[in-house]
Design an enzyme around this catalytic site. Sequence first.
Site, PDB file in Angstrom:
ATOM      1  N   GLU A  47      41.754  33.974  41.744  1.00 38.65           N
ATOM      2  CA  GLU A  47      42.355  32.926  40.917  1.00 38.65           C
ATOM      3  C   GLU A  47      42.148  31.579  41.612  1.00 38.65           C
ATOM      4  OE1 GLU A  47      46.878  32.177  39.187  1.00 38.65           O
ATOM      5  OE2 GLU A  47      46.616  32.873  41.246  1.00 38.65           O
ATOM      6  N   ASN A 110      45.533  27.791  33.449  1.00 42.62           N
ATOM      7  CA  ASN A 110      45.061  28.592  34.577  1.00 42.62           C
ATOM      8  C   ASN A 110      44.126  29.636  33.963  1.00 42.62           C
ATOM      9  OD1 ASN A 110      44.712  30.184  36.845  1.00 42.62           O
ATOM     10  ND2 ASN A 110      46.851  30.033  37.496  1.00 42.62           N
ATOM     11  N   LYS A 127      45.817  32.335  31.548  1.00 43.01           N
ATOM     12  CA  LYS A 127      46.984  33.033  32.099  1.00 43.01           C
ATOM     13  C   LYS A 127      48.208  32.909  31.205  1.00 43.01           C
ATOM     14  CE  LYS A 127      49.427  33.303  36.572  1.00 43.01           C
ATOM     15  NZ  LYS A 127      49.392  32.729  37.943  1.00 43.01           N
ATOM     16  N   GLU A 146      53.631  26.196  38.748  1.00 44.54           N
ATOM     17  CA  GLU A 146      52.653  26.532  37.709  1.00 44.54           C
ATOM     18  C   GLU A 146      53.159  26.162  36.319  1.00 44.54           C
ATOM     19  OE1 GLU A 146      50.121  29.975  37.782  1.00 44.54           O
ATOM     20  OE2 GLU A 146      50.878  30.513  39.771  1.00 44.54           O
ATOM     21  N   CYS A 172      46.776  36.907  38.432  1.00 44.76           N
ATOM     22  CA  CYS A 172      47.901  36.825  39.358  1.00 44.76           C
ATOM     23  C   CYS A 172      49.196  37.418  38.808  1.00 44.76           C
ATOM     24  CB  CYS A 172      48.093  35.376  39.803  1.00 44.76           C
ATOM     25  SG  CYS A 172      49.056  35.220  41.329  1.00 44.76           S
ATOM     26  N   ASN A 197      46.372  34.408  43.715  1.00 45.98           N
ATOM     27  CA  ASN A 197      46.765  33.618  44.878  1.00 45.98           C
ATOM     28  C   ASN A 197      48.259  33.851  45.033  1.00 45.98           C
ATOM     29  OD1 ASN A 197      44.949  30.478  45.273  1.00 45.98           O
ATOM     30  ND2 ASN A 197      44.172  32.427  44.521  1.00 45.98           N
TER      31      ASN A 197
END
Length: 312
Positions: A47, A110, A127, A146, A172, A197
């Site tokens: 990621e 993301n 994501k 995020e 993730c 990550n």
Amino acid sequence: MSRYLDVAAAQMGPVARDEPRSSAVRRMITLMREARARGADLVVYPELALTTFFPRWVIDDESELDAFFETEMPGRETAPLFEESARLGISFYLGYAELVREGSEKRRFNTSIFVDGTGTIAAKYRKVHLPGHDEPQAGRTFQHLEKRYFRTGDLGFPVWHACGGLMGMCLCNDRRWPETYRVMGLQGVELIMLGYNTPVHHTGYEAVDALAGFHNHLSVQAGAYQNATWVVATAKGGTEEGSEMIAQSAIVAPSGEIVAMASTRGDEVITARCDLDLGRFYRETIFDFERHREPSAYGLIVERKGARPPDA
């Protein structure tokens, strides 16, 4: 008859805040060449592979934030990775921060993409399960923002035919949610590509953070087993700008077994020969959804709690 796919997880060590994309891409090309030399037809990167994990900081300056995002793919600095993919005839998965401009509006995601052996983007995922917060939290050495910097993914969890099988993607925190695997599992997915990550101290609760490595593998192994699929889970690891990342890249079989795992926290390639037909044995026995899954019962359980039942 078995269908074999040789895959590689290309774990990356830390990417510094001031490390240019060209440097990260050179590292990825080195890993890609090693993967190909070991017989891999597919390589999976982490990621946000092109930059440091910037959601750990509060970034109020718009231009500073934009600098972590890609507005085109491939771009000038990422094109060499696509060219090497085509030269070697190897497919790859890449996670990165995507900036979409629509007039005066900016949308940030993301994102991960699947690039086939001709160097062409064949699929994209954004994501869905964004962790952390949308506002800074007091007392944290590193933030987890995020929700501040990305929108929730709007492409769902599609699967598609590639590399001789049915492929899927996630990113993730998606790996912690059973819905991620189940939505793809219901579509017959045979291999899921997953980049992550994960900071060691991401929850702020010592007892939970101490189990970060255990929970990482627990989530992936359960998802693989319960949905009869391979999962190639690739990390960025090591100490990145002072933040400890868990690494532990792994290739997990439909049996739930880890068949390959990184032994370092830096740039490292691990490989495995994946029999895409292995999941069929589980889908025809223990996890035969058509025979054994009872979605009608789930609605009864939810209704008793006063909530809206899920779709069957």
